[in-house]
Every structure is written in structure tokens, then in C-alpha cells.
Design an enzyme around this catalytic site. Structure first.
Site, PDB file in Angstrom:
ATOM      1  N   GLY A 258       7.698   4.868   0.011  1.00 20.52           N
ATOM      2  CA  GLY A 258       6.996   5.728  -0.936  1.00 20.52           C
ATOM      3  C   GLY A 258       5.495   5.597  -0.785  1.00 20.52           C
ATOM      4  N   ASP A 259       5.022   4.387  -0.603  1.00 18.53           N
ATOM      5  CA  ASP A 259       3.594   4.161  -0.407  1.00 18.53           C
ATOM      6  C   ASP A 259       3.110   4.748   0.914  1.00 18.53           C
ATOM      7  OD1 ASP A 259       2.553   2.709  -2.687  1.00 18.53           O
ATOM      8  OD2 ASP A 259       3.884   1.087  -2.111  1.00 18.53           O
TER       9      ASP A 259
END
Length: 401
Positions: free
Chosen positions: A167-168
Site C-alpha cells: 500500500g505504501d
């Protein structure tokens, strides 16, 4: 020249998503000025793994090629420094919680007033709009909220977080694309803009199977382990006698070769398996046959068979073996860096390969406040004023070792 040569980025980001975006900007030529707290810097300076003298390897990895300005944004003098920089930079990049930059008095409206052409890029958990916009979020929280975690793991087990912080990294790369597009558009129009990228949005966009299935059929689907029993069979990981092998075929033309590779030519015309739709319908039976076959075979033999018939397959490698793999080395995806904070270490290389303007590591990660003096001097501050700021901890410079 590298693609972002001539672009200056004022980088307020911390942790992972923002610094990863800024890292890619810097690797590709942008001048990135990383803004950190004057006294103790940003949070990832305290993230493991550490060197023997307590320096963070994590910080070093994601902050190469950047300069550092250490300043107290809560002080009026600190805000004034930032406002002066707004007039000089092309891009502002930040990943504070929603509204933080506005509360500090250095948000988009202020930046735009000073520099109408500025590109103001904000990464947040949930974006600048919506009922959750004020919520704090990290990768694991977003994986839960967007449905990604529900789609990860085995059907008979609990939902699982991804093995890495996708996600990052994905959000950082999405913002990298947004900044590149905005820079291109600014070249055509001369206009800056606000960029709003949410981790929730970027991760929701990855669960296309579940969204599409519900949209077209009304069916609510869930996790299925390493297989794709609703879409493609075979597409799975099988245990061999001495390891595991991942294999998949995506075209019917590959099916005969697969059958020959596993020494079962009779499966080609088996009424249960002769088309992908049939194999999906009889997934459990097909999987049982494959598991019984694979568990008696050596991994190397299975891989050799699939290679013989041009079937995509690979062993499951631990990261250390991937680092040492000839393909990784040929692609220069492991590089050696001598860092000012942690010394010599190996890092991932540059995944984007430009034929004429390759990425490279120009400098290591900065020490806290490494470039404070030079930046303030370039903005017109005199030595006495700078020293007063240092004494009052409005800015900081590196401690002498």
C-alpha cells in the site's frame, strides 16, 4: 540530463509512501530538499534495522539522493523559511494527516498565493474528501479497509496482510506518476495544481477481480490462496519433494505443452480439463491430480520440464537468494552504497531503465540538518541570524562527530 533534472521538490514526507515517492524523484534527477523536525528529525530515523551505533538502515535506504533542512515548523521563523522556499521550488510533497499543512499555515492556498505555478502533492490515508479524510492510516489499516486483506490468504484461514508494505509503495509510485503528469501539463499550460492521492484509493484499485465479479454477476468473491480458480487453471503453487514451484498458463495454446511437461498427455482431451472454463469448474479434481504428481518430483526436474515446453514457472526464493540471482545482478537491481549515516550496505537498484539518462546514486542519505546552512544562505539569511536560529532550535545543523 535525467528526466527530473531542473525540478526542485520540497519534501515534507515521512515514514514510507512519501519518502519512496521522493526517492524515485531524486533518483531520476530532481533536487529533493527533505524537511525534518529541527530537534529529532523524522520518525523513520528511529526505525530498524540499526547499525551498531544506533543509526537507522531504513532511513538510509529510502532517503538517498536527498538534501536535508531541519526546521521547527511551529515557530514563525520556521514558517517564514518555508514560505521563502515556496517561491523557489516546483513541487511540494507532503504526507501529513489531513489538514496539518493548513493548520501550520503553509498549506496549498498559501503556497499558491506565493507561487501560482507550484505543484502541491498530498498523500494521505483517505484523501482530501470523504467522511474518513481526517482519520490516520497506515498500510495495514488501509489493506483492511479497501478489501485487499480480505482477498489475501487461504479460504479456510484468516485474512492476511501482504508480505511487504504494498500500500505504501504503490501509493508512492502513484504519486510519482501524478507529479510527472502535472510537470508535463505545467510545461504545456504554465499552471500548477493540487494533487490528491489516497492510499485507500490506490489499494482499492488493485482488487479488480472482486469489483468486476460483483459488478457483472452480483457474486461476492473472496481469497483463494495462491490459485485463481475462478479465472485461470492452472495458476498455482505446488509442493515438490524438495521445494515449491509456481506455474501458470493464460492461453489455451499453452495447455498441451503443460500436459506434456507433467507427463500426462491424456489430460489434453479429458472432458473435465480440455478448456480453461472446464478446468475452473473442476478445480478441486485438477488440483488433487497435480498435488499428487508434484509431491513425488524434484523441484529442479519440474522446472526443467516446464522450461522445455515454454511454460512460465519459477521456484519460491527467499530474498537473499533473489539478491544473488544472475538475473537480479544482470539488471543491476542490487547496488552498493557508502552512506554517511550507516556506512556501506547493499540496497535495491533502480527498476526504471532509461537508455540515455540512467538513474544513479549521487549522494547518500543526509545527516539531520546537513544542508540547513547552505539553504538558508541561499535564501538570503545572514550568519548572525542563522546562528540565532540554531541557538533557539528553530533550525538545526549536524552534530560534529
Amino acid at each position: 540530463m535525467r528526466p527530473f533534472d531542473g525540478i526542485t521538490v520540497l519534501d515534507f514526507t515521512q515514514a514510507y509512501s512519501g519518502p519512496y515517492c521522493a526517492l524515485n524523484l531524486a533518483d531520476n534527477g530532481a533536487r529533493v530538499i527533505k524537511v525534518e523536525r529541527a530537534v529529532d528529525g523524522e520518525q523513520s530515523r528511529y526505525w530498524t534495522p540499526y547499525t551498531e551505533d544506533g543509526e537507522s538502515g531504513y532511513f538510509a535506504l529510502y532517503n538517498r539522493n536527498k538534501e536535508c533542512l531541519a526546521v521547527d515548523l511551529g515557530e514563525p521563523e520556521g514558517k517564514e523559511i518555508i514560505k521563502k522556499l515556496f517561491a523557489e521550488v516546483d513541487v511540494v510533497l507532503e504526507n501529513f494527516k489531513y489538514g496539518t499543512m493548513d493548520k501550520l499555515g503553509i498549506g496549498y492556498e498559501v503556497a499558491k498565493e506565493i507561487n501560482p505555478e507550484i505543484i502541491f502533492a498530498s498523500i494521505t490515508g483517505y484523501g482530501q474528501t470523504g467522511p474518513l479524510r481526517k482519520n490516520t492510516a497506515y498500510d495495514n489499516v488501509i489493506e483492511c479497509m479497501c478489501g485487499f486483506m480480505e482477498m489475501t490468504g487461504y479460504p479456510d484461514g484468516e485474512p492476511m496482510r501482504s508480505g511487504t508494505s504494498v500500500g505504501d509503495s504503490y501509493t508512492g509510485l502513484t504519486m510519482l506518476l501524478a507529479i510527472a503528469l502535472a510537470c508535463y501539463d505545467k510545461k504545456r499550460t504554465g499552471k500548477g495544481r493540487r494533487l490528491d492521492v489516497a492510499m485507500f484509493d490506490t489499494m482499492f484499485a488493485t482488487i479488480e477481480d472482486a469489483v468486476l465479479a460483483y459488478s457483472l454477476t452480483g457474486e461476492e468473491i473472496s481469497r483463494s490462496g495462491n490459485a485463481k480458480p475462478r479465472e485461470i487453471v492452472p495458476y498455482d503453487v505446488y509442493k515438490c519433494e524438495d521445494g515449491s514451484v509456481a506455474v501458470g498458463i493464460t492461453e489455451e495454446s499453452m495447455w498441451p505443452g503443460f500436459c506434456e511437461a507433467v507427463e500426462m498427455p491424456e489430460l489434453k482431451d479429458d472432458p473435465r480439463f480440455r478448456t480453461n472454463d472446464l478446468r475452473c469448474q473442476h478445480f478441486a479434481q485438477f488440483t488433487e491430480i497435480m498435488r499428487d504428481f508434484m509431491k513425488e518430483k524434484k523441484q529442479a526436474w519440474v522446472l526443467e520440464q516446464f522450461a522445455k515446453y515454454n511454460i512460465p514457472a519459477a521456484p519460491i526464493l527467499v530474498p537473499l537468494r533473489t539478491m544473488e540471482h544472475p538475473q537480479t545482478l544482470a539488471r543491476e537491481m542490487v547496488i552498493d552504497i557508502d552512506d554517511a549515516n550507516i556506512g556501506k550496505y547493499k540496497a535495491f537498484g533502480h527498476p526504471i531503465k532509461f537508455s540515455k539518462t540512467p538513474c544513479f546514486v549521487k549522494k547518500s542519505s543526509p545527516r539531520l540538518g546537513e544542508n540547513t546552512l547552505d539553504i538558508l544562505t541561499s535564501l538570503g539569511y545572514g550568519q548572525e541570524e542563522i546562528q540565532r536560529y540554531i541557538d533557539e532550535e528553530i533550525v538545526s545543523v549536524p552534530e560534529e562527530k
